[in-house]
Design a protein around this motif. Structure first.
Motif, PDB file in Angstrom:
ATOM      1  N   PRO A  96       0.918  -1.310  -0.093  1.00  0.00           N
ATOM      2  CA  PRO A  96      -0.020  -0.094  -0.034  1.00  0.00           C
ATOM      3  C   PRO A  96       0.871   1.343   0.060  1.00  0.00           C
ATOM      4  CG  PRO A  96      -0.793  -1.551   1.539  1.00  0.00           C
ATOM      5  CD  PRO A  96       0.349  -2.178   0.993  1.00  0.00           C
ATOM      6  N   ALA A  97       2.079   0.992   0.457  1.00  0.00           N
ATOM      7  CA  ALA A  97       3.006   2.378   0.542  1.00  0.00           C
ATOM      8  C   ALA A  97       3.276   2.869  -1.284  1.00  0.00           C
ATOM      9  CB  ALA A  97       4.409   1.975   1.025  1.00  0.00           C
ATOM     10  N   ALA A  98       3.130   1.960  -1.893  1.00  0.00           N
ATOM     11  CA  ALA A  98       2.988   2.472  -3.286  1.00  0.00           C
ATOM     12  C   ALA A  98       2.192   3.716  -3.848  1.00  0.00           C
ATOM     13  CB  ALA A  98       2.774   1.251  -4.358  1.00  0.00           C
ATOM     14  N   ALA A  99       0.942   3.621  -3.148  1.00  0.00           N
ATOM     15  CA  ALA A  99       0.013   4.797  -3.340  1.00  0.00           C
ATOM     16  C   ALA A  99       0.434   6.060  -2.724  1.00  0.00           C
ATOM     17  CB  ALA A  99      -1.518   4.450  -2.826  1.00  0.00           C
ATOM     18  N   ASP A 100       1.141   5.881  -1.660  1.00  0.00           N
ATOM     19  CA  ASP A 100       1.474   7.134  -0.713  1.00  0.00           C
ATOM     20  C   ASP A 100       2.798   7.606  -1.410  1.00  0.00           C
ATOM     21  OD1 ASP A 100      -0.273   7.036   1.262  1.00  0.00           O
ATOM     22  OD2 ASP A 100       1.012   5.087   2.210  1.00  0.00           O
ATOM     23  N   LEU A 101       3.757   6.709  -2.214  1.00  0.00           N
ATOM     24  CA  LEU A 101       4.723   6.979  -2.948  1.00  0.00           C
ATOM     25  C   LEU A 101       4.433   8.038  -3.972  1.00  0.00           C
ATOM     26  CD1 LEU A 101       7.908   6.717  -3.348  1.00  0.00           C
ATOM     27  CD2 LEU A 101       7.331   4.620  -4.612  1.00  0.00           C
ATOM     28  N   GLY A 102       3.342   7.819  -4.875  1.00  0.00           N
ATOM     29  CA  GLY A 102       2.910   8.533  -5.731  1.00  0.00           C
ATOM     30  C   GLY A 102       2.316   9.929  -5.484  1.00  0.00           C
ATOM     31  N   GLU A 103       1.831  10.023  -4.044  1.00  0.00           N
ATOM     32  CA  GLU A 103       1.270  11.051  -3.556  1.00  0.00           C
ATOM     33  C   GLU A 103       2.174  11.912  -3.436  1.00  0.00           C
ATOM     34  OE1 GLU A 103      -1.327  12.565   0.378  1.00  0.00           O
ATOM     35  OE2 GLU A 103      -0.793  10.663   0.334  1.00  0.00           O
ATOM     36  N   VAL A 104       3.456  11.618  -2.771  1.00  0.00           N
ATOM     37  CA  VAL A 104       4.448  12.510  -2.725  1.00  0.00           C
ATOM     38  C   VAL A 104       4.790  13.396  -3.782  1.00  0.00           C
ATOM     39  CG1 VAL A 104       6.907  12.518  -2.024  1.00  0.00           C
ATOM     40  CG2 VAL A 104       5.540  10.900  -1.038  1.00  0.00           C
ATOM     41  N   ASP A 105       4.924  13.008  -4.862  1.00  0.00           N
ATOM     42  CA  ASP A 105       5.188  13.932  -6.014  1.00  0.00           C
ATOM     43  C   ASP A 105       4.025  14.718  -6.178  1.00  0.00           C
ATOM     44  OD1 ASP A 105       7.415  12.691  -6.545  1.00  0.00           O
ATOM     45  OD2 ASP A 105       6.951  11.100  -7.650  1.00  0.00           O
ATOM     46  N   ALA A 106       2.863  14.535  -5.803  1.00  0.00           N
ATOM     47  CA  ALA A 106       1.832  15.745  -6.235  1.00  0.00           C
ATOM     48  C   ALA A 106       1.639  16.470  -5.190  1.00  0.00           C
ATOM     49  CB  ALA A 106       0.514  14.603  -6.389  1.00  0.00           C
ATOM     50  N   LEU A 107       2.251  16.326  -3.887  1.00  0.00           N
ATOM     51  CA  LEU A 107       2.144  17.452  -2.968  1.00  0.00           C
ATOM     52  C   LEU A 107       2.806  18.509  -3.264  1.00  0.00           C
ATOM     53  CD1 LEU A 107       2.166  14.895   0.031  1.00  0.00           C
ATOM     54  CD2 LEU A 107       0.073  16.025  -1.170  1.00  0.00           C
ATOM     55  N   ASP A 108       2.266  19.670  -2.745  1.00  0.00           N
ATOM     56  CA  ASP A 108       3.044  21.242  -2.776  1.00  0.00           C
ATOM     57  C   ASP A 108       3.971  20.896  -1.488  1.00  0.00           C
ATOM     58  OD1 ASP A 108       1.505  22.088  -0.639  1.00  0.00           O
ATOM     59  OD2 ASP A 108       0.158  23.290  -1.943  1.00  0.00           O
ATOM     60  N   GLY A 109       4.831  21.946  -1.498  1.00  0.00           N
ATOM     61  CA  GLY A 109       5.589  22.108  -0.369  1.00  0.00           C
ATOM     62  C   GLY A 109       4.996  22.016   1.144  1.00  0.00           C
ATOM     63  N   TYR A 110       3.940  22.795   1.295  1.00  0.00           N
ATOM     64  CA  TYR A 110       3.241  23.249   2.608  1.00  0.00           C
ATOM     65  C   TYR A 110       2.635  21.620   2.939  1.00  0.00           C
ATOM     66  CZ  TYR A 110      -0.011  24.709   6.086  1.00  0.00           C
ATOM     67  OH  TYR A 110      -0.549  24.627   7.147  1.00  0.00           O
ATOM     68  N   GLU A 111       1.992  20.939   1.952  1.00  0.00           N
ATOM     69  CA  GLU A 111       1.306  19.442   2.137  1.00  0.00           C
ATOM     70  C   GLU A 111       2.634  18.702   2.447  1.00  0.00           C
ATOM     71  OE1 GLU A 111      -2.593  20.061  -0.747  1.00  0.00           O
ATOM     72  OE2 GLU A 111      -0.575  19.774  -1.545  1.00  0.00           O
ATOM     73  N   LEU A 112       3.401  18.891   1.659  1.00  0.00           N
ATOM     74  CA  LEU A 112       4.534  17.869   1.967  1.00  0.00           C
ATOM     75  C   LEU A 112       4.866  17.789   3.437  1.00  0.00           C
ATOM     76  CD1 LEU A 112       5.947  15.849   0.197  1.00  0.00           C
ATOM     77  CD2 LEU A 112       7.804  17.580  -0.264  1.00  0.00           C
ATOM     78  N   CYS A 113       5.213  19.181   3.868  1.00  0.00           N
ATOM     79  CA  CYS A 113       5.579  19.231   5.103  1.00  0.00           C
ATOM     80  C   CYS A 113       4.550  18.762   6.250  1.00  0.00           C
ATOM     81  CB  CYS A 113       6.013  20.860   5.576  1.00  0.00           C
ATOM     82  SG  CYS A 113       7.420  21.450   4.787  1.00  0.00           S
ATOM     83  N   GLU A 114       3.274  19.190   5.987  1.00  0.00           N
ATOM     84  CA  GLU A 114       2.315  18.303   7.044  1.00  0.00           C
ATOM     85  C   GLU A 114       2.381  16.872   6.998  1.00  0.00           C
ATOM     86  OE1 GLU A 114      -1.335  19.997   5.272  1.00  0.00           O
ATOM     87  OE2 GLU A 114      -1.211  21.510   7.129  1.00  0.00           O
ATOM     88  N   LEU A 115       2.425  16.389   5.814  1.00  0.00           N
ATOM     89  CA  LEU A 115       2.609  15.057   5.937  1.00  0.00           C
ATOM     90  C   LEU A 115       3.689  14.413   6.507  1.00  0.00           C
ATOM     91  CD1 LEU A 115       1.990  12.081   4.592  1.00  0.00           C
ATOM     92  CD2 LEU A 115       3.125  12.437   2.618  1.00  0.00           C
ATOM     93  N   ALA A 116       5.006  15.068   6.221  1.00  0.00           N
ATOM     94  CA  ALA A 116       6.139  14.580   7.021  1.00  0.00           C
ATOM     95  C   ALA A 116       6.007  14.675   8.568  1.00  0.00           C
ATOM     96  CB  ALA A 116       7.265  15.409   6.558  1.00  0.00           C
TER      97      ALA A 116
END
Length: 65
Positions: free
Chosen positions: A27-47
């Protein structure tokens, strides 16, 4: 406020999810694809939600110190 190296953070999260996927957690494959679609702010929130210490990606702050 600190400036985050978003490219380095994105690379870190790609490795994070890629390792999980290769370890059998497909299931991490779906999350891996999401990482490229997020903007910087969303990426920081995810992290932050994953418990990643964003201080390791700080490249500066607004005051220049």
């Amino acid at each position: 406020m600190a400036t985050i190296d978003v490219d380095a953070l994105r690379g870190y999260l790609r490795d994070y999810y890629g390792t999980a996927m290769m370890g059998g957690l497909w299931p991490a494959a779906a999350d891996l694809g999401e990482v490229d679609a997020l903007d910087g702010y969303e990426l920081c929130e995810l992290a932050e939600a994953l418990g990643v210490d964003l201080r390791q990606f700080v490249v500066g702050d607004r005051e220049g110190s």
